[in-house]
Design a protein around this motif. Structure first.
Motif, PDB file in Angstrom:
ATOM      1  N   UNK A  13       0.850  -1.182   0.000  1.00  0.00           N
ATOM      2  CA  UNK A  13       0.000   0.000   0.000  1.00  0.00           C
ATOM      3  C   UNK A  13       0.887   1.233   0.000  1.00  0.00           C
ATOM      4  N   UNK A  14       0.632   2.135  -0.933  1.00  0.00           N
ATOM      5  CA  UNK A  14       1.450   3.338  -1.061  1.00  0.00           C
ATOM      6  C   UNK A  14       1.331   4.201   0.199  1.00  0.00           C
ATOM      7  N   UNK A  15       2.432   4.825   0.561  1.00  0.00           N
ATOM      8  CA  UNK A  15       2.412   5.717   1.733  1.00  0.00           C
ATOM      9  C   UNK A  15       1.590   6.977   1.462  1.00  0.00           C
ATOM     10  N   UNK A  16       1.428   7.318   0.195  1.00  0.00           N
ATOM     11  CA  UNK A  16       0.659   8.516  -0.159  1.00  0.00           C
ATOM     12  C   UNK A  16      -0.755   8.124  -0.585  1.00  0.00           C
ATOM     13  N   UNK A  17      -1.733   8.955  -0.257  1.00  0.00           N
ATOM     14  CA  UNK A  17      -3.102   8.668  -0.700  1.00  0.00           C
ATOM     15  C   UNK A  17      -3.456   9.497  -1.932  1.00  0.00           C
ATOM     16  N   UNK A  18      -2.435   9.866  -2.697  1.00  0.00           N
ATOM     17  CA  UNK A  18      -2.608  10.648  -3.923  1.00  0.00           C
ATOM     18  C   UNK A  18      -1.448  10.304  -4.848  1.00  0.00           C
ATOM     19  N   UNK A  19      -1.502  10.710  -6.123  1.00  0.00           N
ATOM     20  CA  UNK A  19      -0.370  10.436  -7.016  1.00  0.00           C
ATOM     21  C   UNK A  19       0.892  11.188  -6.578  1.00  0.00           C
ATOM     22  N   UNK A  20       2.029  10.529  -6.732  1.00  0.00           N
ATOM     23  CA  UNK A  20       3.331  11.137  -6.438  1.00  0.00           C
ATOM     24  C   UNK A  20       3.687  12.059  -7.601  1.00  0.00           C
ATOM     25  N   UNK A  21       4.136  13.289  -7.308  1.00  0.00           N
ATOM     26  CA  UNK A  21       4.336  14.311  -8.352  1.00  0.00           C
ATOM     27  C   UNK A  21       5.815  14.495  -8.679  1.00  0.00           C
ATOM     28  N   UNK A  22       6.176  14.070  -9.879  1.00  0.00           N
ATOM     29  CA  UNK A  22       7.552  14.200 -10.374  1.00  0.00           C
ATOM     30  C   UNK A  22       7.681  15.441 -11.261  1.00  0.00           C
ATOM     31  N   UNK A  40       9.223   1.850 -10.742  1.00  0.00           N
ATOM     32  CA  UNK A  40       9.537   1.250  -9.438  1.00  0.00           C
ATOM     33  C   UNK A  40       8.489   1.613  -8.391  1.00  0.00           C
ATOM     34  N   UNK A  41       8.071   2.886  -8.335  1.00  0.00           N
ATOM     35  CA  UNK A  41       7.086   3.253  -7.289  1.00  0.00           C
ATOM     36  C   UNK A  41       5.727   2.610  -7.576  1.00  0.00           C
ATOM     37  N   UNK A  42       5.403   2.434  -8.854  1.00  0.00           N
ATOM     38  CA  UNK A  42       4.108   1.804  -9.176  1.00  0.00           C
ATOM     39  C   UNK A  42       4.120   0.322  -8.820  1.00  0.00           C
ATOM     40  N   UNK A  47       2.257   2.729  -5.793  1.00  0.00           N
ATOM     41  CA  UNK A  47       1.899   4.153  -5.869  1.00  0.00           C
ATOM     42  C   UNK A  47       1.528   4.591  -7.286  1.00  0.00           C
ATOM     43  N   UNK A  48       0.577   5.483  -7.370  1.00  0.00           N
ATOM     44  CA  UNK A  48       0.312   6.193  -8.625  1.00  0.00           C
ATOM     45  C   UNK A  48       1.277   7.371  -8.716  1.00  0.00           C
TER      46      UNK A  48
END
Length: 317
Positions: A13-22, A40-42, A47-48
């Protein structure tokens, strides 16, 4: 009992509850590394993510505001003062060194073999006829940095400092793409060319090049070389250019595991050069090049990750 793969996916489960912004910068090494990290994060962290197209200084401001989570490639020498100011606020943090980037004046290896005594940039006036400018045949042509880029100031001042104006024209292409196309065409024809470039890039990765020697690096001389109003430029080699990952302070707080992964992202220059050469040779998109990197450089990226994350990423390839 559920299959092992499904169990693994459920467990992440991703630590963020939203997409990670690159931050999406417009040069190849950054675009490829961002796609490697996104894969890798996906697949490793569940994570999104999204890429927000930007440029160096706006990206720094967005990191400070928390509108951006990560800037994968900050080239320190290009933004030294703005970076120091941003870091002093405590809102952004340098978390990992990607590699030591560089800049140089190059000739192709075949030119070095034809002109074995041409070792130093200061010797270019003796060889101007070997680099004739097609638009001004009474001089040689030096391919500088694209017009309007930060490196154009240094190229121009270094050109003046070495007294090349009497024997060479300083050709500043209108865009990076124009510069790359002109150099690639000349190289493929086996023409003698002398030019400025930075690395790691597809151009330097795919060509067999030799650096011309510049006088030893001197910080005071370099400071004047970076000043468009420098009245008496003195030649100095380019400094090494640390390239690092920066994230927002809010991201570090919200995502310690992701931060730990990103802090370990480091790529040997030869491996980045190989990825850039693949991109050039195959006219590959950043995501296709990232896929090649993930499949062919597992000894590099598996060192960034815990074993369970690494296995999930491998299973997704």
């Amino acid at each position: 009992m559920a299959p092992a793969a499904a169990q693994a996916a459920d467990a992440v489960q991703c630590e963020l509850d939203r997409p990670m912004r690159f931050g999406g910068m417009n040069w190849e090494s950054n675009l490829v590394l961002v796609e490697v990290e996104r894969f890798i994060v996906e697949h490793g962290y569940g994570c999104d993510s999204e890429v927000l197209p930007t440029e160096t200084l706006p990206a720094l401001a967005a990191l400070e505001r928390g509108d951006l989570d990560i800037n994968t490639e900050v080239w320190l020498n290009s933004v030294l003062e703005p970076w120091n100011q941003a870091e002093a606020t405590g809102k952004v943090k340098r978390i990992g060194d990607i590699y030591m980037g560089g800049e140089a004046w190059f000739i192709p290896k075949y030119t070095a073999e034809r002109l074995p005594d041409l070792k130093k940039a200061a010797d270019l006036p003796k060889y101007w006829e070997d680099f004739k400018d097609p638009e001004m045949p009474s001089k040689g042509r030096f391919y500088g940095c694209p017009a309007g880029w930060g490196c154009e100031i240094v190229s121009t001042n270094l050109f003046k400092a070495l007294g090349l104006g009497d024997t060479f024209t300083l050709f500043s292409p209108g865009t990076g793409a124009t510069q790359k196309a002109a150099l690639t065409a000349a190289y493929n024809r086996g023409e003698n060319i002398v030019f400025y470039y930075w690395y790691p890039t597809p151009v330097v990765g795919s060509m067999d090049l030799v650096k011309l020697e510049l006088p030893p690096y001197d910080a005071d001389k370099q400071k004047c070389l970076t000043d468009p109003d420098c009245t008496d430029p003195q030649a100095s080699d380019y400094p090494e250019n640390p390239v690092f990952t920066a994230v927002s302070a809010g991201f570090i707080e919200a995502a310690p595991k992701l931060t730990e992964f990103l802090s370990k992202v480091s790529v040997p220059l030869d491996d980045m050069g190989a990825a850039m050469a693949y991109m050039d040779e195959h006219e590959a998109e950043p995501d296709e090049t990232a896929d090649w990197f993930l499949k062919n450089k597992q000894d590099v990226w598996t060192q960034w990750l815990p074993a369970d994350v690494s296995e999930r990423v491998k299973a997704a390839l």
